[in-house]
Scaffold this active site. Structure first.
Site, PDB file in Angstrom:
ATOM      1  CE1 TYR A 156     -37.065  12.320  -8.243  1.00 58.55           C
ATOM      2  CE2 TYR A 156     -37.059  10.406  -6.795  1.00 58.55           C
ATOM      3  CZ  TYR A 156     -37.598  11.101  -7.866  1.00 58.55           C
ATOM      4  OH  TYR A 156     -38.676  10.592  -8.539  1.00 58.55           O
ATOM      5  CG  PHE A 166     -38.331  16.158 -13.964  1.00 56.39           C
ATOM      6  CD1 PHE A 166     -38.348  14.822 -13.602  1.00 56.39           C
ATOM      7  CD2 PHE A 166     -37.107  16.810 -14.008  1.00 56.39           C
ATOM      8  CE1 PHE A 166     -37.183  14.150 -13.285  1.00 56.39           C
ATOM      9  CE2 PHE A 166     -35.940  16.147 -13.696  1.00 56.39           C
ATOM     10  CZ  PHE A 166     -35.970  14.809 -13.324  1.00 56.39           C
ATOM     11  CG  ASP A 167     -40.770  12.593  -9.926  1.00 58.07           C
ATOM     12  OD1 ASP A 167     -41.727  12.844  -9.177  1.00 58.07           O
ATOM     13  OD2 ASP A 167     -40.353  11.439 -10.127  1.00 58.07           O
ATOM     14  CB  ILE A 186     -31.500   7.323 -16.202  1.00 59.54           C
ATOM     15  CG1 ILE A 186     -31.254   8.230 -14.989  1.00 59.54           C
ATOM     16  CG2 ILE A 186     -32.959   7.374 -16.625  1.00 59.54           C
ATOM     17  CD1 ILE A 186     -31.535   9.704 -15.248  1.00 59.54           C
ATOM     18  CE1 TYR A 212     -36.394   8.091 -17.909  1.00 64.23           C
ATOM     19  CE2 TYR A 212     -35.805  10.249 -17.038  1.00 64.23           C
ATOM     20  CZ  TYR A 212     -36.251   8.966 -16.836  1.00 64.23           C
ATOM     21  OH  TYR A 212     -36.547   8.530 -15.564  1.00 64.23           O
ATOM     22  CG  PHE A 229     -31.740  13.514 -10.398  1.00 65.18           C
ATOM     23  CD1 PHE A 229     -33.041  13.067 -10.224  1.00 65.18           C
ATOM     24  CD2 PHE A 229     -31.159  13.369 -11.651  1.00 65.18           C
ATOM     25  CE1 PHE A 229     -33.739  12.471 -11.253  1.00 65.18           C
ATOM     26  CE2 PHE A 229     -31.844  12.770 -12.695  1.00 65.18           C
ATOM     27  CZ  PHE A 229     -33.150  12.322 -12.489  1.00 65.18           C
TER      28      PHE A 229
END
Length: 551
Positions: A156, A166-167, A186, A212, A229
């Site tokens: 992802y 962010f990731d 999540i 979150y 995502f």
């Protein structure tokens, strides 16, 4: 677009409404701010008169979060933020009566101040929002989709709604591995990853309250952030999964199938569920050889190799708990990977197997059959069980010649040539322990089962090892008078040769085949001519053992 506002009389004067200058608008705007939406934005607040800054979210290092249109903001901002897009920048000029009026606030905003807000919208969501899914690509063949309690491996890229990353699992070169529907993700991803096929790509947009929430995550995911995502599903299985076997091809006339204890040779291509290859016996140009059902291979393969025919092709899907489990194998096989093997069985045998002989043609007349010590000529084709030709007598100008029992050919071929008539044809299957064994030889691979097509061309009956001539039945008794053809009490070489050839012609004796007859007879004569005077006398044949063994 700039919206200009005028005084109530229609002429320029004090502002009666907000002025909005949309000075940077993104090309794509899938959603605009509406009443009751929540938003997250950065702003700089200045006074219209002198440009002096009175507040800034940038300076605080934290975006501002609020709900629009319900009076939680000053009226001018409630109006000025309507219709805004994520990543849009706009300047909102707010007159005093739509801001803090004639009183101001807290010593920061003076009375009757016109306020200017430079705003960058970062996020937008609504309490009624749901997880959004957009499929980017889906394989044409999809035999299974993800469900709750499945274990999945996926790649992802994670970004905020503004596009800020962010990731990313790609940057780590490692898939993210987890169970679905068990609270390990999540909530929005637990929902957004359902129903995916291996190889499918999709975008999953998760509102903050399914991500979150107010806490955010670390320094990269701020509070109340919508998460985007882009997902590629690499693998899926369920802990309850069993082995999956798809039969691709079964040869006709399969009379035998593999059982526990058999030794098998097969080729394979090994891939993951997304088609990525991790190993191949074809690339090494060498079969994989192992015992069946005895724990020498992964548990799933051990089970899948049972019940196979020679030449059969199968696709075997092995869940990780029947393969390499959570640990995987070094850098080759990741943890919790489902393995797919496309296998082709070359041959198999059992260590207890004997040589298998099938007569395909037998002449009506069969006066003599092959046995030990016979000299024979034969034609042959030698192949592997998949039909690959290794050797053939047709490659030479004449048939092959051998003496049975002389250890001149492999044991299995020797066995297959026994008891044949001239003109007889056979098919002979030779297991490796009757052939070239674990090491192979020449073009014969290690532990290969061999298939021979045989035809006996010529048969010369032989004599036992160590003998040059044998009697068929009982020889003359007494022997010397029979040898002394002219009755002169002595037998020279010529007379001895005539006698021996007469025995052979009349079927009473047999010379060693495949060797020069004159040479054999000369050797026999020399053995009996003990005093080396060029003739044999009766005295030289008086010993019974001499008469029976040396002649």
């Amino acid at each position: 677009m700039e919206l200009k506002y005028f005084s109530a009389t229609g002429s320029p004067g004090p502002l009666v409404d907000v002025v909005v200058d949309r000075y940077e608008i993104p090309k794509v705007c899938p959603r605009e701010v509406q009443t009751e939406d929540f938003i997250r934005y950065h702003f700089n607040g200045t006074f219209h008169g002198d440009g002096k800054k009175f507040d800034s979210s940038h300076d605080r290092g934290k975006a501002f979060i609020s709900q629009v249109g319900l009076g939680r903001l000053i009226t001018g901002m409630d109006r000025g933020l309507q219709g805004m897009c994520v990543n849009e920048r706009r300047r909102i000029i707010v007159p005093p009566h739509l801001a803090y009026g004639s009183i101001g606030t807290g010593g920061v905003i003076p009375p009757d101040a016109v306020l200017v807000y430079d705003v960058l919208l970062l996020d937008i969501w609504n309490a009624d929002d749901k997880v959004q899914i957009r499929t980017l690509g889906r394989p044409a063949a999809c035999n299974r989709t993800t469900a709750a309690s499945d274990f999945i491996r996926y790649h992802y890229n994670g970004t905020l709604l503004s596009g800020e990353a962010f990731d990313s699992s790609h940057s780590r070169n490692l898939t993210y591995d987890t169970y679905l529907g068990k609270g390990h993700l999540i909530k929005g991803l637990d929902e957004g990853l359902l129903g995916m096929c291996v190889g499918e790509r999709r975008v999953v947009i998760v509102p903050p309250f399914l991500a979150y929430g107010e806490s955010g995550s670390g320094t990269l995911v701020p509070p109340q952030a919508t998460l985007v995502f882009e997902v590629l599903l690499v693998d899926v299985f369920n802990p309850k999964d069993n082995l999956t076997v798809e039969v691709k091809e079964v040869p006709e006339g399969c009379s035998r199938r593999t059982v526990i204890g058999d030794y098998i040779r097969y080729h394979y291509n090994g891939t993951f569920q997304d088609g990525t290859a991790f190993d191949s016996s074809y690339q090494r140009n060498s079969t994989y050889n192992t015992y069946v059902g005895m724990g020498y291979v992964i548990r799933g393969m051990d089970k899948a190799l049972q019940g196979l025919c020679m030449g059969e092709k199968r696709r075997i899907t092995v869940p990780p708990h029947m393969a390499y489990g959570e640990d995987g194998v070094g850098d080759i096989i990741p943890g919790s990977a489902v393995l797919v093997f496309d296998i082709h069985v070359i041959d198999f045998h059992n260590p207890k197997d004997l040589v298998d002989i099938k007569v395909t043609h037998k002449p009506q007349e069969c006066d003599a059959t092959t046995e030990a010590d016979d000299l024979i000529q034969y034609r042959y084709n030698c192949s592997l069980m998949d039909g690959a030709l290794l050797y053939s007598s047709d490659q030479f100008t004449s048939p092959s010649v051998t003496t049975l029992g002389a250890n001149q050919v492999i044991l299995g071929l020797e066995e297959g040539l026994k008891g044949m008539c001239v003109g007889e044809r056979r098919e002979v299957i030779v297991p490796p322990h009757w052939g070239h064994g674990d090491n192979g030889a020449g073009a014969v691979p290690r532990s290969a089962v061999l298939f021979f097509e045989l035809e006996l061309v010529e048969l010369q009956k032989g004599v036992p090892e160590g003998y040059m001539f044998v009697w068929i039945g009982d020889g003359p008794d007494p022997l010397f008078p029979a040898m002394d053809l002219n009755g002169d009490k002595e037998v020279p070489l010529e007379e001895f040769s005539t006698f021996i050839r007469l025995q052979v012609k009349e079927g009473k004796g047999r010379l060693r085949p495949g060797v020069d007859a004159d040479g054999i007879i000369k050797d026999m004569f020399d053995n009996q001519d003990r005093n080396k005077d060029g003739k044999i006398t009766e005295a030289e044949l008086s010993d019974e053992q001499v008469k029976r063994d040396e002649l």
